[in-house]
Enzyme design. Structure first.
Site, PDB file in Angstrom:
ATOM      1  N   ARG A  34       0.746  13.659   6.116  1.00  0.00           N
ATOM      2  CA  ARG A  34       1.474  14.567   5.197  1.00  0.00           C
ATOM      3  C   ARG A  34       1.237  14.197   3.736  1.00  0.00           C
ATOM      4  O   ARG A  34       1.586  14.949   2.832  1.00  0.00           O
ATOM      5  CB  ARG A  34       2.962  14.546   5.509  1.00  0.00           C
ATOM      6  CG  ARG A  34       3.596  13.193   5.290  1.00  0.00           C
ATOM      7  CD  ARG A  34       5.057  13.175   5.629  1.00  0.00           C
ATOM      8  NE  ARG A  34       5.548  11.800   5.514  1.00  0.00           N
ATOM      9  CZ  ARG A  34       6.713  11.398   5.951  1.00  0.00           C
ATOM     10  NH1 ARG A  34       7.535  12.240   6.521  1.00  0.00           N
ATOM     11  NH2 ARG A  34       7.090  10.156   5.803  1.00  0.00           N
ATOM     12  N   GLY A  38      -4.446   6.747   4.045  1.00  0.00           N
ATOM     13  CA  GLY A  38      -4.364   5.294   3.788  1.00  0.00           C
ATOM     14  C   GLY A  38      -2.961   4.739   3.901  1.00  0.00           C
ATOM     15  O   GLY A  38      -2.772   3.524   3.943  1.00  0.00           O
ATOM     16  N   GLY A  39      -1.965   5.630   3.925  1.00  0.00           N
ATOM     17  CA  GLY A  39      -0.583   5.179   4.133  1.00  0.00           C
ATOM     18  C   GLY A  39      -0.048   4.305   3.011  1.00  0.00           C
ATOM     19  O   GLY A  39      -0.624   4.247   1.913  1.00  0.00           O
ATOM     20  N   CYS A  41       0.088   1.020   2.824  1.00  0.00           N
ATOM     21  CA  CYS A  41      -0.778  -0.133   2.537  1.00  0.00           C
ATOM     22  C   CYS A  41      -1.737   0.168   1.389  1.00  0.00           C
ATOM     23  O   CYS A  41      -1.771  -0.542   0.389  1.00  0.00           O
ATOM     24  CB  CYS A  41      -1.545  -0.513   3.796  1.00  0.00           C
ATOM     25  SG  CYS A  41      -2.968  -1.576   3.495  1.00  0.00           S
ATOM     26  N   GLY A 181      11.956 -12.007   0.581  1.00  0.00           N
ATOM     27  CA  GLY A 181      10.858 -11.942   1.544  1.00  0.00           C
ATOM     28  C   GLY A 181       9.571 -11.668   0.776  1.00  0.00           C
ATOM     29  O   GLY A 181       9.496 -11.895  -0.448  1.00  0.00           O
ATOM     30  N   ASP A 309       4.291  -0.523  11.951  1.00  0.00           N
ATOM     31  CA  ASP A 309       5.674  -0.702  11.485  1.00  0.00           C
ATOM     32  C   ASP A 309       6.683   0.168  12.231  1.00  0.00           C
ATOM     33  O   ASP A 309       7.856  -0.201  12.324  1.00  0.00           O
ATOM     34  CB  ASP A 309       5.798  -0.354   9.988  1.00  0.00           C
ATOM     35  CG  ASP A 309       5.037  -1.313   9.095  1.00  0.00           C
ATOM     36  OD1 ASP A 309       4.288  -2.161   9.626  1.00  0.00           O
ATOM     37  OD2 ASP A 309       5.184  -1.205   7.861  1.00  0.00           O
ATOM     38  N   HIS A 442     -18.451 -29.361   0.555  1.00  0.00           N
ATOM     39  CA  HIS A 442     -17.851 -30.004  -0.608  1.00  0.00           C
ATOM     40  C   HIS A 442     -18.487 -29.456  -1.872  1.00  0.00           C
ATOM     41  O   HIS A 442     -19.695 -29.304  -1.915  1.00  0.00           O
ATOM     42  CB  HIS A 442     -18.094 -31.515  -0.552  1.00  0.00           C
ATOM     43  CG  HIS A 442     -17.536 -32.231  -1.759  1.00  0.00           C
ATOM     44  ND1 HIS A 442     -16.180 -32.452  -1.923  1.00  0.00           N
ATOM     45  CD2 HIS A 442     -18.150 -32.740  -2.862  1.00  0.00           C
ATOM     46  CE1 HIS A 442     -15.981 -33.080  -3.070  1.00  0.00           C
ATOM     47  NE2 HIS A 442     -17.158 -33.264  -3.653  1.00  0.00           N
TER      48      HIS A 442
END
Ligand code: NAD
Length: 463
Positions: A34, A38-39, A41, A181, A309, A442
């Site tokens: 809608r 990609g929402g 995130c 959080g 989620d 290293h």
């Protein structure tokens, strides 16, 4: 009516990844979205915040230029440009998802989807036009939104969620953050780095309550050193408007306290987007406000799966993607192994960064494990000293007998990149000895992980 083998509702990191995997497996696939592809995130979460947090770190480096040998007369901030840069990153990646949909021949249907039956969906697009889709299988990947608390209603201006925190028109002089959080800590650091007076109010007895005790303590010290005020064991009662902003009232140790600031950010967790999908009508069961799924992400309706989620915690983009791939492979009859949630890394991109995988030391002991711990500070790591960032440490939690990796906890520079090595080692059932004995280049920060594993065996060289 168009028909598909699989329809994915939502195009976040769960949904778009599921759609691509489905297409790879030969399914005729659609994604219903809608908003932008990609929402949260890509558009309002992981990506734009990482752009902002990188800029915050750069700002700190610039402010410290003189001590590094640079002569910089004045460091100014063009706030609008800064925000635009983060929006450009989001837009670029959203266009990238659109290109991936085309490349993989996934049909993108714009609008809000609602179940009519488990195999039929109505999609209401812009202007109210409704189309119908028929589908053999469904994956619900509608994500979550910011939760609030009674007495602190988000108005988007003074009392804000992460969404507004990303695009504030001006830099606030002061900010109260409710909840310590991931979201609260990242924005607390971001605004503090740009000079805002930041106060954190957390309900539990420490910041980052899900973290390892030593990491939480180190982070709390770092935040206090930066000048942030931290109130833990503090229950927020209300956030009210004042002439200049907000007053956040809370109860700490039975005593009423309050803090005034220009803006208050509510970051107390997320709430699954389960409303208006017609779930009740088709019999998809919920549990504690999220969709109930089994080990294969199947809901109570056989042909309908749910990922990310919308199924509850952990609310992490990479979990949603992994669940998307799993669900689709299960639909395709590939019998994938259930996801091992003990190997999922979690990262916070404040400064110092925090990353963890597996159990904390306390959780391992409470689980009755015979625990041995190894540690190594970045202050003894050559690369950290050379680049001038020796803050933090690596901690490895292993089973004392055979060195099974139970957990790893990193606080410090690039922690979020370093954790990948332990996540892979843990997933591959390697041991603490294996990381210790693998030769690490290293000078690299990864040597601190090797040395923490050496310390676990009582064989650390550099300390
Ligand atoms: P969270 O659950 O991680 O933290 C919410 C915090 O708010 C907790 O510490 C909780 O104790 C506290 N809290 C709850 N009610 C309170 C109250 N009334 N008063 C004071 N404190 C209160 O949720 P979040 O930070 O909002 O993030 C939401 C989700 O998004 C989480 O699952 C998180 O992992 C995820 N996320 C991840 C990242 C990342 O990976 N970098 C970044 C942002 C968000």
């Amino acid at each position: 009516m168009e028909s598909f083998d699989l329809t994915v509702l939502g195009s976040g990191p769960g949904g778009y990844v599921a759609a691509i995997r489905a297409s790879q497996l030969g399914m005729r696939t659609a994604v219903v979205e809608r908003d932008r592809l990609g929402g949260v995130c890509l558009n309002w979460g992981c990506i734009p915040t990482k752009a902002l947090l990188k800029l915050a770190e750069e700002h700190e480096v610039l402010k410290d230029a003189a001590s590094r040998g640079f002569v910089v007369s004045e460091v100014g901030v063009d706030w609008g440009k800064l925000i635009r840069r983060s929006r450009e990153a989001a837009e670029k990646l959203s266009r990238g998802v659109s290109a991936l949909m085309k490349k993989n021949k996934v049909s993108v249907v714009s609008g809000s989807g609602r179940f009519l039956t488990p195999n039929r969906l109505s999609v209401r697009g812009a202007g109210g036009k409704t189309t119908e889709i028929s589908t053999k299988h469904m994956v619900i990947a509608t994500g979550a939104r910011a939760a609030s608390i009674p007495g602190a209603e988000i108005d988007g201006k003074r009392v804000i969620s992460y969404r507004e925190a990303m695009v504030l028109p001006e830099r606030p002089r002061s900010l109260t953050v409710i909840g310590a959080g991931a979201i609260g800590l990242e924005f607390a650091y971001f605004y503090s780095a740009f000079g805002a007076e930041v106060t954190i109010v957390e309900y539990l007895d420490r910041i980052l309550p899900s973290g390892d005790d030593e990491v939480c303590a180190a982070l709390a010290r770092a935040f206090k050193r930066r000048g942030m005020k931290v109130h833990t064991s503090s229950r927020v009662e209300s956030v009210t408007a004042t002439a200049t902003g907000t007053r956040t009232a809370f109860v700490k140790d039975g005593k009423a306290e309050a803090v005034d600031s220009e803006v208050t950010l509510v970051a107390v967790g997320v709430k699954a987007n389960v409303e208006d999908l017609g779930l009740e009508g088709i019999g998809v069961a919920l549990e504690r406000g999220a969709i109930r799924v089994d080990d294969h992400l199947r809901t109570s309706v056989g042909s309908v799966y749910a990922i990310g989620d919308v199924c509850g915690p952990p609310a992490l983009a990479h979990v949603a993607s992994a669940e998307g791939i799993h669900a689709v492979e299960h639909i395709a009859g590939k019998a994938p192994e259930p996801i091992d949630y003990s190997c999922i890394p979690a990262c916070i991109y404040c400064h110092p960064q925090v990353a963890q995988v597996g159990l904390t030391e306390r959780e391992a002991r409470e689980a009755g494990r015979d625990v041995l711990v190894g540690r190594f500070p970045f202050s003894a790591n050559g690369k950290s000293v050379a680049v001038g960032d020796g803050e933090g440490f690596v901690k490895i939690v292993g089973d004392a007998r055979h060195g099974e990796i139970l957990g790893a906890h990193i606080v410090g520079s690039e922690a979020t990149e370093l954790i990948g090595e332990v996540a892979l080692a843990k997933a591959a059932e390697l041991t603490v000895h294996d990381i210790h004995r693998a030769v690490h280049a290293h000078p690299t920060l990864s040597e601190a992980l090797m040395e923490a594993c050496a310390d676990w065996a009582g064989e650390a060289i550099g300390i």
